[in-house]
Design a protein around this motif. Structure first.
Motif, PDB file in Angstrom:
ATOM      1  N   ARG A 215       0.686  -0.829   0.009  1.00  0.00           N
ATOM      2  CA  ARG A 215      -0.014   0.386   0.397  1.00  0.00           C
ATOM      3  C   ARG A 215       0.989   1.241  -0.267  1.00  0.00           C
ATOM      4  NH1 ARG A 215      -3.224  -4.205  -0.183  1.00  0.00           N
ATOM      5  NH2 ARG A 215      -4.796  -4.257  -0.311  1.00  0.00           N
ATOM      6  N   GLY A 216       2.091   1.159  -0.034  1.00  0.00           N
ATOM      7  CA  GLY A 216       3.230   2.008  -0.289  1.00  0.00           C
ATOM      8  C   GLY A 216       3.307   2.646   1.385  1.00  0.00           C
ATOM      9  N   PHE A 217       3.446   2.249   2.023  1.00  0.00           N
ATOM     10  CA  PHE A 217       3.121   3.063   3.315  1.00  0.00           C
ATOM     11  C   PHE A 217       5.377   3.410   3.699  1.00  0.00           C
ATOM     12  CE2 PHE A 217      -0.568   0.726   4.460  1.00  0.00           C
ATOM     13  CZ  PHE A 217      -1.337   2.453   4.928  1.00  0.00           C
ATOM     14  N   GLU A 218       5.702   2.354   2.897  1.00  0.00           N
ATOM     15  CA  GLU A 218       7.518   2.195   2.856  1.00  0.00           C
ATOM     16  C   GLU A 218       7.745   4.026   2.193  1.00  0.00           C
ATOM     17  OE1 GLU A 218       5.466   0.110   1.405  1.00  0.00           O
ATOM     18  OE2 GLU A 218       6.857  -2.296   2.383  1.00  0.00           O
ATOM     19  N   TYR A 219       6.844   4.697   1.327  1.00  0.00           N
ATOM     20  CA  TYR A 219       7.270   6.118   0.639  1.00  0.00           C
ATOM     21  C   TYR A 219       5.949   7.100   1.600  1.00  0.00           C
ATOM     22  CZ  TYR A 219       8.697   2.272  -2.324  1.00  0.00           C
ATOM     23  OH  TYR A 219       9.616   1.011  -2.974  1.00  0.00           O
ATOM     24  N   LEU A 220       5.125   6.747   1.908  1.00  0.00           N
ATOM     25  CA  LEU A 220       4.426   7.946   2.341  1.00  0.00           C
ATOM     26  C   LEU A 220       4.748   7.862   3.300  1.00  0.00           C
ATOM     27  CD1 LEU A 220       2.082   9.181   2.841  1.00  0.00           C
ATOM     28  CD2 LEU A 220       0.391   7.085   3.793  1.00  0.00           C
ATOM     29  N   ILE A 221       5.267   7.268   4.447  1.00  0.00           N
ATOM     30  CA  ILE A 221       6.125   7.611   5.328  1.00  0.00           C
ATOM     31  C   ILE A 221       7.441   8.756   5.552  1.00  0.00           C
ATOM     32  CG2 ILE A 221       6.813   7.047   8.189  1.00  0.00           C
ATOM     33  CD1 ILE A 221       3.372   6.541   7.843  1.00  0.00           C
ATOM     34  N   PRO A 222       8.371   8.052   4.695  1.00  0.00           N
ATOM     35  CA  PRO A 222       9.687   9.039   4.949  1.00  0.00           C
ATOM     36  C   PRO A 222       9.376   9.780   3.880  1.00  0.00           C
ATOM     37  CG  PRO A 222       9.706   6.716   4.028  1.00  0.00           C
ATOM     38  CD  PRO A 222       8.190   7.053   4.656  1.00  0.00           C
ATOM     39  N   ALA A 279      -3.560   7.782  -1.528  1.00  0.00           N
ATOM     40  CA  ALA A 279      -3.323   6.060  -1.467  1.00  0.00           C
ATOM     41  C   ALA A 279      -2.416   5.563  -2.633  1.00  0.00           C
ATOM     42  CB  ALA A 279      -4.810   5.479  -2.319  1.00  0.00           C
ATOM     43  N   PHE A 280      -1.567   5.157  -2.459  1.00  0.00           N
ATOM     44  CA  PHE A 280      -0.316   4.704  -3.492  1.00  0.00           C
ATOM     45  C   PHE A 280       0.279   3.722  -3.341  1.00  0.00           C
ATOM     46  CE2 PHE A 280       0.806   8.829  -0.788  1.00  0.00           C
ATOM     47  CZ  PHE A 280       0.384   9.590  -2.663  1.00  0.00           C
ATOM     48  N   PRO A 281      -0.870   2.787  -3.749  1.00  0.00           N
ATOM     49  CA  PRO A 281      -0.339   0.772  -3.856  1.00  0.00           C
ATOM     50  C   PRO A 281       0.852   0.799  -4.671  1.00  0.00           C
ATOM     51  CG  PRO A 281      -2.343   1.704  -5.451  1.00  0.00           C
ATOM     52  CD  PRO A 281      -1.778   2.679  -5.094  1.00  0.00           C
ATOM     53  N   GLU A 282       1.340  -0.269  -5.163  1.00  0.00           N
ATOM     54  CA  GLU A 282       3.209  -0.561  -5.748  1.00  0.00           C
ATOM     55  C   GLU A 282       2.745  -1.182  -6.077  1.00  0.00           C
ATOM     56  OE1 GLU A 282       6.206  -1.542  -2.664  1.00  0.00           O
ATOM     57  OE2 GLU A 282       4.863  -1.304  -1.094  1.00  0.00           O
ATOM     58  N   ILE A 307      -5.119  12.028  -4.357  1.00  0.00           N
ATOM     59  CA  ILE A 307      -3.488  11.738  -5.168  1.00  0.00           C
ATOM     60  C   ILE A 307      -3.201   9.968  -5.004  1.00  0.00           C
ATOM     61  CG2 ILE A 307      -1.078  11.817  -4.810  1.00  0.00           C
ATOM     62  CD1 ILE A 307      -1.580  14.629  -2.994  1.00  0.00           C
ATOM     63  N   THR A 308      -3.583   9.879  -5.874  1.00  0.00           N
ATOM     64  CA  THR A 308      -3.232   8.625  -6.224  1.00  0.00           C
ATOM     65  C   THR A 308      -1.851   8.251  -7.332  1.00  0.00           C
ATOM     66  OG1 THR A 308      -4.245   6.132  -6.234  1.00  0.00           O
ATOM     67  CG2 THR A 308      -5.419   7.818  -7.274  1.00  0.00           C
ATOM     68  N   VAL A 309      -1.853   6.969  -7.952  1.00  0.00           N
ATOM     69  CA  VAL A 309      -0.851   6.338  -9.435  1.00  0.00           C
ATOM     70  C   VAL A 309      -0.936   6.390 -10.120  1.00  0.00           C
ATOM     71  CG1 VAL A 309       0.083   5.187  -7.375  1.00  0.00           C
ATOM     72  CG2 VAL A 309      -1.801   3.915  -8.275  1.00  0.00           C
ATOM     73  N   ASP A 310      -0.855   6.422 -11.154  1.00  0.00           N
ATOM     74  CA  ASP A 310      -1.215   6.463 -12.863  1.00  0.00           C
ATOM     75  C   ASP A 310      -1.384   5.158 -13.507  1.00  0.00           C
ATOM     76  OD1 ASP A 310      -1.314   7.606 -15.110  1.00  0.00           O
ATOM     77  OD2 ASP A 310       0.220   8.071 -15.805  1.00  0.00           O
ATOM     78  N   ASP A 329       5.403   8.150 -10.073  1.00  0.00           N
ATOM     79  CA  ASP A 329       6.168   7.292  -8.893  1.00  0.00           C
ATOM     80  C   ASP A 329       5.942   8.015  -7.627  1.00  0.00           C
ATOM     81  OD1 ASP A 329       8.418   9.187  -8.227  1.00  0.00           O
ATOM     82  OD2 ASP A 329       8.047   9.949  -9.465  1.00  0.00           O
ATOM     83  N   ILE A 330       5.812   6.722  -6.715  1.00  0.00           N
ATOM     84  CA  ILE A 330       5.784   7.045  -5.101  1.00  0.00           C
ATOM     85  C   ILE A 330       6.915   7.435  -4.561  1.00  0.00           C
ATOM     86  CG2 ILE A 330       3.347   5.836  -5.858  1.00  0.00           C
ATOM     87  CD1 ILE A 330       4.383   3.051  -4.716  1.00  0.00           C
ATOM     88  N   LYS A 331       8.003   7.623  -5.301  1.00  0.00           N
ATOM     89  CA  LYS A 331       8.997   7.725  -4.324  1.00  0.00           C
ATOM     90  C   LYS A 331       8.667   9.309  -3.087  1.00  0.00           C
ATOM     91  CE  LYS A 331      12.676   7.793  -7.488  1.00  0.00           C
ATOM     92  NZ  LYS A 331      13.368   7.778  -9.081  1.00  0.00           N
ATOM     93  N   PRO A 332       9.023   8.836  -2.399  1.00  0.00           N
ATOM     94  CA  PRO A 332       8.654   9.961  -1.351  1.00  0.00           C
ATOM     95  C   PRO A 332       8.687  11.069  -1.497  1.00  0.00           C
ATOM     96  CG  PRO A 332      10.212   8.495  -0.289  1.00  0.00           C
ATOM     97  CD  PRO A 332      10.472   8.090  -1.298  1.00  0.00           C
ATOM     98  N   GLU A 333       9.749  11.842  -2.154  1.00  0.00           N
ATOM     99  CA  GLU A 333      10.128  13.139  -2.928  1.00  0.00           C
ATOM    100  C   GLU A 333       9.095  13.547  -3.791  1.00  0.00           C
ATOM    101  OE1 GLU A 333      13.987  11.935  -1.207  1.00  0.00           O
ATOM    102  OE2 GLU A 333      12.196  10.763  -3.307  1.00  0.00           O
ATOM    103  N   SER A 334       8.093  12.352  -4.235  1.00  0.00           N
ATOM    104  CA  SER A 334       7.202  12.617  -5.381  1.00  0.00           C
ATOM    105  C   SER A 334       6.218  13.206  -5.108  1.00  0.00           C
ATOM    106  CB  SER A 334       7.249  11.628  -6.634  1.00  0.00           C
ATOM    107  OG  SER A 334       8.328  11.755  -7.632  1.00  0.00           O
ATOM    108  N   ILE A 335       5.310  12.179  -3.864  1.00  0.00           N
ATOM    109  CA  ILE A 335       4.617  12.252  -2.917  1.00  0.00           C
ATOM    110  C   ILE A 335       4.738  13.259  -2.284  1.00  0.00           C
ATOM    111  CG2 ILE A 335       3.377  11.362  -1.226  1.00  0.00           C
ATOM    112  CD1 ILE A 335       4.236   8.565  -1.879  1.00  0.00           C
TER     113      ILE A 335
END
Length: 337
Positions: A215-222, A279-282, A307-310, A329-335
């Motif tokens: 669910r992308g938490f590894e990217y959302l939290i940072p 929502a940032f599903p991988e 905000i979600t994924v393409d 992409d769901i890099k922390p910087e992009s989010i």
């Protein structure tokens, strides 16, 4: 924009069999929090079907609310791991064995085996509700033994379910490609209701739904280290322990609030007060890439931009209705940006 889909489940069930009046639906989760099954069962029950929803009772389960359909819960000794599925399927089979019904609907692969067996023994209509492409989940595809087991169940059972529906056109096509079945697409649209125009005392970001792998938490939290506003997470799941570790490791305890599982009425209020939903599903496994999460439509009906994924199914709807910002992409910087 709001309410642009009309749920076709009633006509779908009506066309299967004119004598299909009493239907059992089977899930593995607690019924109190299952908004999707509540919508399905309520729609059918209020249009003349006799609906019984069967789920699981946990130690901390709340009492069931009165609904226009019947509800039953099965208590297990085990509540996680491989042995839980064996125990629950065993108990579910014998729970269903002596009950009268005209049809049975398996929700996802984890209840499909007892439903198949019962339908054959009783010579009744069987239906598959593929809420997700189960063998395409990250927690399945990244574990070879688990993948092999569930793929075996899928290959054995799904071709025997002539009738079925799923959540996106892409997943429906994947079932047709693999198993030759022609399932219809019924999206997970919430019941349309008037907005309450609730005042919000602060700006905050909302994540609602399952706190599971991929669910992308590894990217959302940072990303929260670069964001000034608070993130409110409403839900629970198999990634909760790792999520708490991520919050501590990134030192964002003051920016992230974990509310756990909320009953639908509470969640509806919070979603209207939020500033933006996320929502940032991988893209790991076909399910995340081809599905449409419930929260996409829940946010939309709450009047909440997101905000979600393409991914293809999100892009298809967003190109027409413009309800979201889609990220490549769901890099922390992009989010954060």
């Amino acid at each position: 924009m709001r309410g642009f889909f009309i749920c076709p489940k009633i006509s779908f069930f009506a066309t299967i069999n004119r004598n299909l009046k009493k239907i059992y639906f089977t899930v593995t989760n607690d019924l109190v929090y299952d908004q999707r099954m509540n919508r399905i069962c309520t729609s059918l029950a209020t249009n003349g079907f006799n609906v019984i929803l069967v789920g699981r009772r946990l130690k901390d389960s709340f009492p069931l609310k009165k609904e226009p359909y019947q509800q039953s819960r099965i208590r297990c000794w085990l509540n996680k791991g491989k042995l839980f599925y064996f125990e629950y399927n065993f108990r579910l089979f014998f729970f269903l064995l002596f009950r009268k019904m005209d049809g049975i609907c398996a929700i996802d692969l984890d209840t499909i085996s007892p439903c198949l067996a019962i339908s054959k023994l009783r010579n009744i209509t069987r239906i598959y509700d593929a809420h997700e492409f189960f063998t395409g989940l990250k927690e399945v595809v990244t574990r070879p033994a688990v993948k092999k087991f569930w793929t075996g169940i899928e290959r054995m059972a799904v071709p025997k379910f002539k009738w079925g529906y799923t959540v996106s056109e892409s997943i429906a096509w994947e079932f047709h490609r693999l198993y030759g079945v022609n399932y219809i697409t019924i999206r997970n649209i919430p019941v349309l209701r008037p907005l309450d125009n609730l005042p919000s005392t602060e700006k905050f970001i909302l994540y609602q739904g399952a706190v599971n792998e991929a669910r992308g938490f590894e990217y959302l939290i940072p990303a929260m280290k670069m964001i000034d506003h608070k993130l409110v997470i409403c839900g629970d799941g198999n990634f909760m322990d790792q999520l708490k570790e991520l919050i501590i490791a990134n030192k964002v305890q003051e920016k992230v609030e974990l509310k756990g599982m909320l009953q639908p009425g509470e969640l509806w209020k919070i979603s209207q007060q939020a500033t933006v939903g996320v929502a940032f599903p991988e893209n790991i496994g076909l399910n995340q890439y081809l599905a449409q999460a419930n929260k996409f439509f829940d946010y939309m009906h709450a009047g909440l931009p997101q905000i979600t994924v393409d991914f293809p199914e999100y892009k298809k709807l967003n190109d027409k209705y413009h309800v979201a910002v889609l990220v490549g992409d769901i890099k922390p910087e992009s989010i954060a940006e």
